[in-house]
Design a protein around this motif. Structure first.
Motif, mmCIF file in Angstrom:
data_model
loop_
_atom_site.group_PDB
_atom_site.id
_atom_site.type_symbol
_atom_site.label_atom_id
_atom_site.label_comp_id
_atom_site.label_asym_id
_atom_site.label_seq_id
_atom_site.Cartn_x
_atom_site.Cartn_y
_atom_site.Cartn_z
ATOM 1 N N VAL A 177 0.842 -1.202 0.000
ATOM 2 C CA VAL A 177 0.000 0.000 0.000
ATOM 3 C C VAL A 177 0.874 1.248 0.000
ATOM 4 C CG1 VAL A 177 -1.623 1.343 1.383
ATOM 5 C CG2 VAL A 177 -2.007 -1.101 1.033
ATOM 6 N N VAL A 178 1.915 1.248 0.828
ATOM 7 C CA VAL A 178 2.837 2.393 0.880
ATOM 8 C C VAL A 178 3.527 2.565 -0.461
ATOM 9 C CG1 VAL A 178 4.878 3.348 1.995
ATOM 10 C CG2 VAL A 178 3.176 2.128 3.360
ATOM 11 N N ALA A 179 3.960 1.449 -1.060
ATOM 12 C CA ALA A 179 4.655 1.525 -2.349
ATOM 13 C C ALA A 179 3.744 2.097 -3.426
ATOM 14 C CB ALA A 179 5.153 0.136 -2.755
ATOM 15 N N ALA A 180 2.488 1.657 -3.451
ATOM 16 C CA ALA A 180 1.564 2.159 -4.464
ATOM 17 C C ALA A 180 1.234 3.634 -4.228
ATOM 18 C CB ALA A 180 0.291 1.317 -4.460
ATOM 19 N N MET A 181 1.057 4.021 -2.988
ATOM 20 C CA MET A 181 0.780 5.428 -2.687
ATOM 21 C C MET A 181 1.944 6.304 -3.134
ATOM 22 S SD MET A 181 -0.953 5.066 1.102
ATOM 23 C CE MET A 181 -1.109 6.843 1.395
ATOM 24 N N THR A 182 3.156 5.827 -2.913
ATOM 25 C CA THR A 182 4.344 6.601 -3.300
ATOM 26 C C THR A 182 4.433 6.730 -4.813
ATOM 27 O OG1 THR A 182 5.486 5.773 -1.333
ATOM 28 C CG2 THR A 182 6.849 6.733 -3.074
ATOM 29 N N GLN A 183 4.193 5.618 -5.499
ATOM 30 C CA GLN A 183 4.281 5.606 -6.956
ATOM 31 C C GLN A 183 3.179 6.433 -7.605
ATOM 32 O OE1 GLN A 183 3.900 1.632 -8.521
ATOM 33 N NE2 GLN A 183 3.538 2.336 -10.611
ATOM 34 N N MET A 184 2.011 6.460 -6.977
ATOM 35 C CA MET A 184 0.833 7.054 -7.609
ATOM 36 C C MET A 184 0.392 8.355 -6.950
ATOM 37 S SD MET A 184 -1.360 3.513 -8.038
ATOM 38 C CE MET A 184 -2.653 4.286 -9.020
ATOM 39 N N SER A 185 1.244 8.953 -6.131
ATOM 40 C CA SER A 185 0.818 10.122 -5.340
ATOM 41 C C SER A 185 0.262 11.254 -6.200
ATOM 42 C CB SER A 185 1.980 10.630 -4.482
ATOM 43 O OG SER A 185 3.066 11.044 -5.290
ATOM 44 N N ALA A 186 0.806 11.452 -7.394
ATOM 45 C CA ALA A 186 0.347 12.549 -8.250
ATOM 46 C C ALA A 186 -1.098 12.358 -8.708
ATOM 47 C CB ALA A 186 1.264 12.704 -9.460
ATOM 48 N N GLU A 187 -1.614 11.135 -8.626
ATOM 49 C CA GLU A 187 -2.998 10.878 -9.034
ATOM 50 C C GLU A 187 -4.002 11.607 -8.146
ATOM 51 O OE1 GLU A 187 -4.234 8.871 -11.677
ATOM 52 O OE2 GLU A 187 -2.151 9.109 -12.315
ATOM 53 N N ILE A 188 -3.551 12.032 -6.963
ATOM 54 C CA ILE A 188 -4.473 12.709 -6.047
ATOM 55 C C ILE A 188 -4.960 14.028 -6.635
ATOM 56 C CG2 ILE A 188 -2.812 14.087 -4.718
ATOM 57 C CD1 ILE A 188 -5.781 12.020 -3.340
ATOM 58 N N THR A 189 -4.257 14.547 -7.637
ATOM 59 C CA THR A 189 -4.676 15.808 -8.258
ATOM 60 C C THR A 189 -5.981 15.646 -9.033
ATOM 61 O OG1 THR A 189 -3.258 15.356 -10.176
ATOM 62 C CG2 THR A 189 -2.315 16.676 -8.408
ATOM 63 N N ARG A 190 -6.438 14.418 -9.224
ATOM 64 C CA ARG A 190 -7.738 14.184 -9.857
ATOM 65 C C ARG A 190 -8.897 14.486 -8.910
ATOM 66 N NH1 ARG A 190 -6.926 8.071 -11.428
ATOM 67 N NH2 ARG A 190 -9.220 8.115 -11.277
ATOM 68 N N ILE A 191 -8.600 14.625 -7.635
ATOM 69 C CA ILE A 191 -9.634 14.756 -6.615
ATOM 70 C C ILE A 191 -9.895 16.231 -6.320
ATOM 71 C CG2 ILE A 191 -10.310 14.110 -4.279
ATOM 72 C CD1 ILE A 191 -10.007 11.785 -6.280
ATOM 73 N N THR A 192 -11.147 16.582 -6.104
ATOM 74 C CA THR A 192 -11.494 17.969 -5.825
ATOM 75 C C THR A 192 -10.972 18.401 -4.455
ATOM 76 O OG1 THR A 192 -13.609 17.416 -4.791
ATOM 77 C CG2 THR A 192 -13.604 17.743 -7.188
ATOM 78 N N ALA A 193 -10.741 19.704 -4.313
ATOM 79 C CA ALA A 193 -10.230 20.247 -3.050
ATOM 80 C C ALA A 193 -11.182 19.961 -1.894
ATOM 81 C CB ALA A 193 -10.008 21.753 -3.182
ATOM 82 N N GLU A 194 -12.486 20.009 -2.154
ATOM 83 C CA GLU A 194 -13.462 19.756 -1.094
ATOM 84 C C GLU A 194 -13.324 18.353 -0.531
ATOM 85 O OE1 GLU A 194 -15.034 23.041 -3.649
ATOM 86 O OE2 GLU A 194 -14.125 21.081 -4.022
#
Length: 487
Positions: free
Chosen positions: A182-199
């Motif tokens: 889970v930590v490895a995937a979060m690290t690799q994919m962290s930039a994907e969080i920009t798909r999520i709205t600020a709210e």
């Protein structure tokens, strides 16, 4: 196994579904919480019945029914003080561009569980048999305090990147340890969080900070790179420390302050206090200066930090009230260090109280939490000094109404005494008298009038004989100050 301890609402609802030829399962967080012994009054169910069938089954049984989530297969119902959300089996597909699924209804409980975020939330209880359905070993993960995903974390996070923030939130709320994958995937994919709205991001950060272990959640965000996208000011606190310019690790210090602020809370999690504790030093990276001889300074970092707090919390769509409260605490958190060994005048104490306003109890906690020195003698001295300040505040407050510091003469009397019409000049006079009130404490009425006349003479105004001025309009006026507790 009776996880529900004979919950009559769940049993009654299950009987209605069974009589209609449908299965009903307690599912997700409700099962997790039941296994932890803390099942609340919000119950989550899943079923093979389609939404329109669910609506027909709960109408006439529930005290209230709502269908705001029916497009996603969810029907809400209230019964006997419990809130039930009943969702048809789902087998969604994601476009992996947004986090919005193409809603598809499924046919099996196993297919529904595999699409859920974490194994501890991928369990169900068949309410007709009370059998635990746990194809992804969620119970073992719960017992071992491990956070993992039913499918691969890469698949799960690609479907919905918000799950990465939810992972950090569950670390805080449940005090779990994330599985290495889970930590490895979060690290690799962290930039994907920009798909999520600020709210959506803000909601998860708030829940994380209000958990039992907010430090653990923040550390996961920082270590995986997620914080760089949602709270970049926090990883920026990890200032490089070389052998010639020693200073306290600001990131570690901020985490300790957060922990100590939590310990000082009186009545449950205080989001404003916790945000202020985490962010109180975010102005330091931008104000760091290396001094001759190896010293380091952070002059005015509280001023810079308050501006940065406003910018970040606005970007996260926090309410105006939360933004201003956190920013004001950050701005004021250093003020106490000018107190020395009690050298402040009573005037300075009044200003401290007035500037803090209704945030004073939180400011007390933040200042105390900000003492992280390992030198016990120094720490004890700082705490004793702050004890002394609080005692002085209590003494002065008992003598004067510090909770509502106002001038000794109001706007209407200012107009009468000076013969002024309503306008900016009245507000200016009001503010002058308030400053005098802060400096000298309460004045008797004659002294306050004399001070007003002295000020008016300095402004070049004609000073009438005492009591002879008349107001231009017999109405209440805005004196320009209100309670003015933010000054």
């Amino acid at each position: 196994m009776d996880l529900l301890r004979a919950n009559p609402v769940a049993d009654d609802l299950a009987a209605r579904f069974a009589a209609a030829g449908h299965r009903l399962y307690l599912v997700g967080g409700s099962v997790r919480d039941a296994l932890l012994g803390r099942l609340g009054t919000d119950l989550d169910f899943t079923t093979d019945a389609r939404p329109e069938q669910v609506m027909a089954l709960v109408k006439g049984w529930a005290e209230a029914v709502w269908d705001t989530g029916i497009a996603f297969g969810t029907v809400g119902a209230a019964k006997a003080g419990q809130t039930c959300e009943i969702t048809t089996f789902r087998a969604d597909a994601y476009d992996r561009v947004s986090r919005n699924p193409e809603v598809r209804f499924g046919d099996t409980i196993e297919g529904d569980l595999v699409r859920r975020d974490f194994t501890v939330n991928a369990m169900a209880v068949d309410l007709s048999t009370k059998e635990l359905i746990d194809p992804h070993h969620g119970r073992a993960a719960l017992e071992n305090r491990v956070l993992d995903t039913p499918a691969t974390p890469e698949e799960s996070f690609a479907d919905d990147p918000l799950r990465m923030l939810r992972a950090a939130r569950f670390i805080s709320q449940l005090c779990f340890v994330p599985a290495p994958r889970v930590v490895a995937a979060m690290t690799q994919m962290s930039a994907e969080i920009t798909r999520i709205t600020a709210e959506r991001v803000q909601v998860e950060i708030s829940k994380l900070l209000c958990g039992d272990d907010p430090r653990g959640g923040i550390e996961l965000l920082v270590d995986t790179g997620l914080a760089a996208h949602v709270l970049p000011e926090v990883p920026a606190l990890r200032l490089e420390i070389d052998e010639h310019h020693q200073h306290k690790d600001v990131y570690e210090h901020s985490l300790v302050v957060l922990e100590q602020a939590v310990d000082l809370e009186d009545d449950g999690p205080d989001l404003v206090l916790r945000l202020a504790a985490l962010l109180h030093d975010i102005g330091k990276p931008d104000t760091r200066r290396h001094l001759p001889g190896g010293g380091v300074s952070f002059h005015h970092h509280e001023v810079v930090g308050a501006k940065m707090v406003r910018k970040r919390l606005r970007a996260l769509r926090y309410s105006k009230e939360i933004i201003e409260d956190v920013a004001r605490l950050v701005f004021l958190h250093l003020r106490f260090h000018g107190y020395g060994k009690g050298e402040w005048t009573d005037s300075a104490v009044r200003r401290y109280v007035t500037d803090a306003g209704d945030l004073l109890p939180r400011l007390h906690k933040l200042v105390r939490a900000d003492c992280t020195t390992r030198n016990k003698r120094k720490a004890n001295m700082l705490q004793r000094t702050y004890d002394g300040l609080e005692e002085r505040i209590a003494r002065i407050a008992a003598e004067e109404d510090l909770a509502r510091v106002r001038p000794d003469i109001d706007g209407n009397e200012i107009m009468r005494l000076l013969g002024l019409p309503p306008g900016p000049l009245v507000g200016k006079a009001w503010r002058h008298l308030k400053e005098l009130r802060l400096d000298q404490g309460p004045l008797d009425h004659d002294d306050a009038i004399a001070a007003l006349y002295a000020w008016a003479a300095e402004q070049g105004l004609e000073v009438p004989a005492a009591g002879q001025g008349e107001p231009a309009e017999a109405e209440q006026v805005d004196d320009g100050g209100g309670d003015d507790q933010s000054r």
